[in-house]
Write an enzyme that holds these catalytic residues in place. Structure first.
Site, short mmCIF file in Angstrom:
data_model
loop_
_atom_site.label_atom_id
_atom_site.label_comp_id
_atom_site.label_asym_id
_atom_site.label_seq_id
_atom_site.Cartn_x
_atom_site.Cartn_y
_atom_site.Cartn_z
CD GLN A 57 5.84 -1.22 -4.82
OE1 GLN A 57 5.75 -1.59 -3.80
NE2 GLN A 57 5.89 0.01 -5.04
CG ASP A 92 -3.75 4.46 -7.07
OD1 ASP A 92 -4.39 5.42 -7.09
OD2 ASP A 92 -3.33 3.75 -5.93
CD GLU A 144 4.55 5.72 -5.14
OE1 GLU A 144 3.18 5.82 -4.58
OE2 GLU A 144 5.24 4.62 -5.04
CB THR A 184 1.94 -0.53 0.28
OG1 THR A 184 3.16 0.35 0.77
CG2 THR A 184 1.84 -0.47 -1.25
CG ASP A 185 -1.33 -4.11 3.15
OD1 ASP A 185 -2.15 -3.25 3.30
OD2 ASP A 185 -1.32 -5.06 2.36
CG ASP A 190 -3.20 6.03 -1.12
OD1 ASP A 190 -3.69 5.05 -0.73
OD2 ASP A 190 -3.66 6.49 -2.16
CG HIS A 203 -8.41 6.85 -4.73
ND1 HIS A 203 -8.59 5.86 -5.67
CD2 HIS A 203 -7.59 6.41 -4.18
CE1 HIS A 203 -7.64 4.95 -5.69
NE2 HIS A 203 -6.76 5.50 -4.77
N1 SAM Z 1 -4.86 2.14 -1.56
C1 SAM Z 1 -3.68 1.17 -1.63
C2 SAM Z 1 -3.99 0.04 -0.72
O1 SAM Z 1 -4.27 0.13 0.51
O2 SAM Z 1 -3.95 -1.12 -0.99
C3 SAM Z 1 -2.46 1.83 -1.63
C4 SAM Z 1 -2.40 2.57 -2.70
S1 SAM Z 1 -0.94 3.32 -3.51
C5 SAM Z 1 -0.56 2.31 -4.86
C6 SAM Z 1 0.43 2.77 -1.97
C7 SAM Z 1 1.65 3.27 -2.57
O3 SAM Z 1 2.76 3.92 -1.49
C8 SAM Z 1 2.49 2.38 -3.40
O4 SAM Z 1 2.65 2.90 -4.75
C9 SAM Z 1 4.06 2.56 -3.03
O5 SAM Z 1 5.30 2.47 -3.83
C10 SAM Z 1 3.96 3.65 -2.02
N2 SAM Z 1 4.79 3.84 -0.96
C11 SAM Z 1 5.18 2.92 0.06
N3 SAM Z 1 6.21 3.35 0.78
C12 SAM Z 1 6.29 4.61 0.32
C13 SAM Z 1 7.14 5.53 0.88
N4 SAM Z 1 8.16 5.42 2.23
N5 SAM Z 1 7.26 6.88 0.68
C14 SAM Z 1 6.60 7.11 -0.54
N6 SAM Z 1 5.55 6.29 -1.11
C15 SAM Z 1 5.71 5.03 -0.68
#
Ligand code: SAM
Length: 275
Positions: free
Chosen positions: A31, A86, A106, A157-158, A155, A62
């Site tokens: 990304q 994060d 992550e 992403t969408d 936690d 959080h």
């Molecule tokens: N609080 C945030 C929000 O809802 O907007 C999300 C926080 S965090 C930055 C989300 C993390 O999930 C991202 O850093 C992304 O790289 C990670 N992520 C997405 N798919 C994943 C997967 N299959 N395994 C591990 N991490 C993943």
């Protein structure tokens, strides 16, 4: 000079934030990672143009995504976070007195690096002796670790790109298997105003693997609509109750014993989504 960043939160609505500096703009394998300094919210992390977290309102998200599950469980010793690059959720997990080990899986190392560089309060948990960071796909990780955790926090992403599978029934089944017999799962499950379909589907899918499933709410100003949902699946304990006998609650900024219980009281339009 006026420099504004807009996140198009729905195809017909955006949130615009005035910024003073672009601190990072880099593309990883997964990304585009951006950090900007904003006037209203302090530093802000965006992934593919979508706001993930800001210095000003991160505490709500959080604290709520972690403390509900951590305090509904009487002894949350081993805790897994999937996503959460994060570090904000990890900071809360390793700060909990009952936790012995907080493992974060992550997928994108660049998100962790960006946070360590620009978001010092978010990322302070990485330095804890209780913390372990694994850069890998959380989907694969839960499959390979049966009965290993008391609490799992997703936690994510969408539901786009590498996170799509994190909203699937198979994944929640694997998570249930990765938990001990009294384990608890907490996930972020999007906006009741704009993502009712996601909430309904996550609730149904988690209910298929967990005998007790409940939804709670909190207010995060930079997320679409402000009102945000978390879905909690539990094998034994009622997630709306505090079952962890802690000597005292830390001085949280959003979470408290009263908020724990109150956040599960839902307005009728949200009850309708999951009924
Ligand atoms: N609080 C945030 C929000 O809802 O907007 C999300 C926080 S965090 C930055 C989300 C993390 O999930 C991202 O850093 C992304 O790289 C990670 N992520 C997405 N798919 C994943 C997967 N299959 N395994 C591990 N991490 C993943």
């Amino acid at each position: 000079m006026q420099l504004w960043v807009t996140e198009y939160q729905t195809p017909s609505m955006g949130l615009s934030v005035k910024t003073t500096d672009m601190l990072l703009l880099e593309k990883s394998e997964f990304q585009q990672v951006a950090v900007v300094r904003t006037v209203q919210f302090g530093k802000m992390l965006l992934l593919d143009g979508i706001i993930q977290t800001t210095e000003t309102d991160e505490f709500v998200y959080h604290e709520m995504i972690t403390q509900i599950a951590l305090n509904a469980h009487p002894a949350p010793k081993r805790v897994l976070i999937i996503g959460g690059g994060d570090g904000g959720a990890l900071r809360e997990v390793v700060g909990h007195p009952a936790v012995e080990e907080g493992i974060m899986v992550e997928i994108d190392a660049l998100v962790v690096e960006a946070s360590k560089r620009f978001l010092p309060h978010h990322s302070e948990g990485f330095d804890s002796p209780k913390a372990r960071l694994i850069i890998d796909d959380g989907i694969k990780y839960v499959k390979n670790n049966p009965k290993a955790f008391d609490v799992i926090i997703v936690d994510s992403t969408d539901p786009i790109g590498p996170a799509v599978e994190l909203f699937s029934e198979n994944f929640y089944r694997d998570v249930a298997n990765a938990l001990n017999d009294d384990g608890i799962l907490a996930v972020q499950s999007e906006s009741p105003f704009f993502n009712a379909d996601i909430i309904e589907s996550v609730y149904k899918k988690i209910s298929a693997s967990f005998p007790i499933t409940k939804l709670c709410l909190a207010n995060v100003p930079t997320y679409p609509g402000g009102l945000w949902s978390f879905t909690v699946g539990s094998k034994k304990y009622d997630p709306a109750e505090i079952n962890n006998p802690r000597p005292k609650m830390e001085p949280f900024k959003y979470y408290s014993g009263e908020i724990h219980k109150a956040s599960f009281i839902l307005p009728p339009f949200v009850k309708d989504i999951i009924s």
